[in-house]
Write a protein that holds these residues in place. Structure first.
Motif, PDB file in Angstrom:
ATOM      1  N   LYS A  97       0.832  -1.206   0.000  1.00 40.79           N
ATOM      2  CA  LYS A  97       0.000   0.000   0.000  1.00 40.79           C
ATOM      3  C   LYS A  97       0.867   1.257   0.000  1.00 40.79           C
ATOM      4  CE  LYS A  97      -4.141  -1.866   2.246  1.00 40.79           C
ATOM      5  NZ  LYS A  97      -5.078  -1.745   3.383  1.00 40.79           N
ATOM      6  N   LYS A 101       0.947   3.927  -3.124  1.00 38.71           N
ATOM      7  CA  LYS A 101       0.581   5.341  -2.997  1.00 38.71           C
ATOM      8  C   LYS A 101       1.743   6.244  -3.392  1.00 38.71           C
ATOM      9  CE  LYS A 101      -1.050   4.838   1.241  1.00 38.71           C
ATOM     10  NZ  LYS A 101      -1.696   5.159   2.540  1.00 38.71           N
ATOM     11  N   ASP A 117      -8.342   9.692  -5.286  1.00 33.02           N
ATOM     12  CA  ASP A 117      -9.261   8.574  -5.539  1.00 33.02           C
ATOM     13  C   ASP A 117      -8.498   7.252  -5.637  1.00 33.02           C
ATOM     14  OD1 ASP A 117     -11.457  10.197  -5.507  1.00 33.02           O
ATOM     15  OD2 ASP A 117     -11.626  10.378  -7.690  1.00 33.02           O
ATOM     16  N   PHE A 118      -7.403   7.255  -6.374  1.00 31.16           N
ATOM     17  CA  PHE A 118      -6.620   6.020  -6.510  1.00 31.16           C
ATOM     18  C   PHE A 118      -6.006   5.610  -5.170  1.00 31.16           C
ATOM     19  CE2 PHE A 118      -6.367   7.030 -11.163  1.00 31.16           C
ATOM     20  CZ  PHE A 118      -6.913   5.843 -11.610  1.00 31.16           C
ATOM     21  N   LYS A 119      -5.522   6.569  -4.400  1.00 32.59           N
ATOM     22  CA  LYS A 119      -4.913   6.228  -3.104  1.00 32.59           C
ATOM     23  C   LYS A 119      -5.960   5.725  -2.109  1.00 32.59           C
ATOM     24  CE  LYS A 119      -2.631  10.155  -2.677  1.00 32.59           C
ATOM     25  NZ  LYS A 119      -1.708  11.177  -2.118  1.00 32.59           N
ATOM     26  N   ARG A 120      -7.165   6.253  -2.196  1.00 35.20           N
ATOM     27  CA  ARG A 120      -8.241   5.742  -1.337  1.00 35.20           C
ATOM     28  C   ARG A 120      -8.536   4.284  -1.682  1.00 35.20           C
ATOM     29  NH1 ARG A 120     -13.065   4.918  -2.602  1.00 35.20           N
ATOM     30  NH2 ARG A 120     -12.930   6.249  -4.457  1.00 35.20           N
ATOM     31  N   ARG A 121      -8.549   3.970  -2.966  1.00 33.94           N
ATOM     32  CA  ARG A 121      -8.765   2.579  -3.374  1.00 33.94           C
ATOM     33  C   ARG A 121      -7.636   1.684  -2.866  1.00 33.94           C
ATOM     34  NH1 ARG A 121      -9.498   2.564  -9.688  1.00 33.94           N
ATOM     35  NH2 ARG A 121      -9.373   0.311  -9.273  1.00 33.94           N
ATOM     36  N   ASN A 124      -8.084   0.836   0.754  1.00 34.33           N
ATOM     37  CA  ASN A 124      -9.159  -0.135   0.973  1.00 34.33           C
ATOM     38  C   ASN A 124      -8.835  -1.516   0.414  1.00 34.33           C
ATOM     39  OD1 ASN A 124     -10.758   1.803   2.236  1.00 34.33           O
ATOM     40  ND2 ASN A 124     -11.717   2.448   0.318  1.00 34.33           N
ATOM     41  N   GLY A 125      -7.705  -1.647  -0.253  1.00 34.04           N
ATOM     42  CA  GLY A 125      -7.338  -2.932  -0.846  1.00 34.04           C
ATOM     43  C   GLY A 125      -7.051  -3.992   0.207  1.00 34.04           C
ATOM     44  N   GLU A 130      -4.656  -6.940  -5.687  1.00 34.76           N
ATOM     45  CA  GLU A 130      -5.643  -5.871  -5.877  1.00 34.76           C
ATOM     46  C   GLU A 130      -4.950  -4.513  -5.951  1.00 34.76           C
ATOM     47  OE1 GLU A 130      -9.625  -4.024  -3.644  1.00 34.76           O
ATOM     48  OE2 GLU A 130      -8.569  -5.754  -2.797  1.00 34.76           O
ATOM     49  N   ILE A 134      -4.786  -1.652  -9.009  1.00 34.55           N
ATOM     50  CA  ILE A 134      -5.138  -0.237  -8.834  1.00 34.55           C
ATOM     51  C   ILE A 134      -4.014   0.660  -9.345  1.00 34.55           C
ATOM     52  CG2 ILE A 134      -5.638   1.558  -7.128  1.00 34.55           C
ATOM     53  CD1 ILE A 134      -6.884  -0.707  -5.390  1.00 34.55           C
ATOM     54  N   ASP A 137      -4.092   0.710 -13.002  1.00 39.34           N
ATOM     55  CA  ASP A 137      -5.160   1.602 -13.470  1.00 39.34           C
ATOM     56  C   ASP A 137      -4.708   3.063 -13.411  1.00 39.34           C
ATOM     57  OD1 ASP A 137      -6.818  -0.548 -13.900  1.00 39.34           O
ATOM     58  OD2 ASP A 137      -7.967  -0.296 -12.042  1.00 39.34           O
TER      59      ASP A 137
END
Length: 244
Positions: A97, A101, A117-121, A124-125, A130, A134, A137
């Motif tokens: 994580k 980030k 938005d990407f760091k929030r995902r 939550n990984g 996963e 992200i 993406d």
């Protein structure tokens, strides 16, 4: 013997990655055990199964932990290894994580909202796989934003009316070679300034040369004055001759 069975059941009950159905099945196997070694082997097999199901361990880590479980002499030792395994799995996930980030923060063509938005995902990984998806993406979005900026920048340059075809081509090639949206914007700004500069140059070329015209006007005026003075001088000379 019963103490060994009770100990085995207590240890297994604390393993969070086993659901109630799996725990019930293991408890039945433990109850059916005939020797302490059999009970301990049931615990070892369950521990290795738990290790193999953790998603954030590398294959080598799993092999190392499973070997330690095979070599363990007591149920408490097996339980200690399982606890270490869970901690390593959690650490691997957190490291992924943090790294994910960091990678996202370094992508130059994402705006702040997209990065958040990407760091929030990522936060939550639940698995490294996963998180890797992200980050992939985010990189794809970064590349798409860059390509969109290139297309838009070249369209803007094409619409500048005072640049020559060669100038436009040079600016567009620089845009194709650019690696960030900021670089593209700087190129577009430079092209816009060049376009405006050529407008000013054209306007100056159309202005009259006031210095030359003024000099010409002075020449005409001087000639006129000289002519008048000559006529005036001739008039005075004739008058003197008549008086004589």
């Amino acid at each position: 013997m019963q103490d060994a069975k009770d100990k085995a059941k207590d240890v297994i009950s604390k393993w969070p990655n086993l659901d109630d159905q799996a725990k019930d099945a293991l408890n039945k196997q433990i109850d059916a055990g005939q020797t302490v070694d059999q009970v301990q082997q049931i615990v070892k097999d369950a521990a290795k199964d738990a290790v193999n199901k953790l998603p954030n361990l590398s294959d080598k880590e799993k092999q190392d932990f499973n070997k330690r479980i095979d070599d363990a002499k007591t149920t408490d030792a097996i339980n200690q290894i399982v606890n270490e395994v869970k901690q390593q799995d959690a650490k691997n996930l957190q490291d992924a994580k943090d790294n994910g980030k960091h990678v996202i923060d370094q992508l130059p063509n994402l705006n702040d909202r997209e990065k958040d938005d990407f760091k929030r995902r990522v936060d939550n990984g639940q698995t490294i796989d996963e998180i890797n998806r992200i980050v992939a993406d985010a990189k794809a979005k970064n590349a798409q934003n860059l390509q969109d900026a290139k297309n838009n920048g070249k369209q803007q340059i094409e619409q500048l009316p005072n640049l020559t075809p060669n100038q436009k081509q040079d600016f567009k090639k620089r845009i194709d070679d650019a690696s960030s949206m900021m670089e593209i914007q700087n190129i577009v700004d430079e092209a816009t300034q060049s376009n405006a500069g050529q407008v000013m140059t054209g306007q100056q070329a159309q202005l009259p040369d006031t210095a030359v015209n003024a000099q010409s006007d002075l020449g005409v005026l001087g000639g006129t004055m000289l002519g008048l003075l000559t006529l005036f001088g001739l008039g005075k000379r004739r008058k003197r001759e008549e008086e004589k």
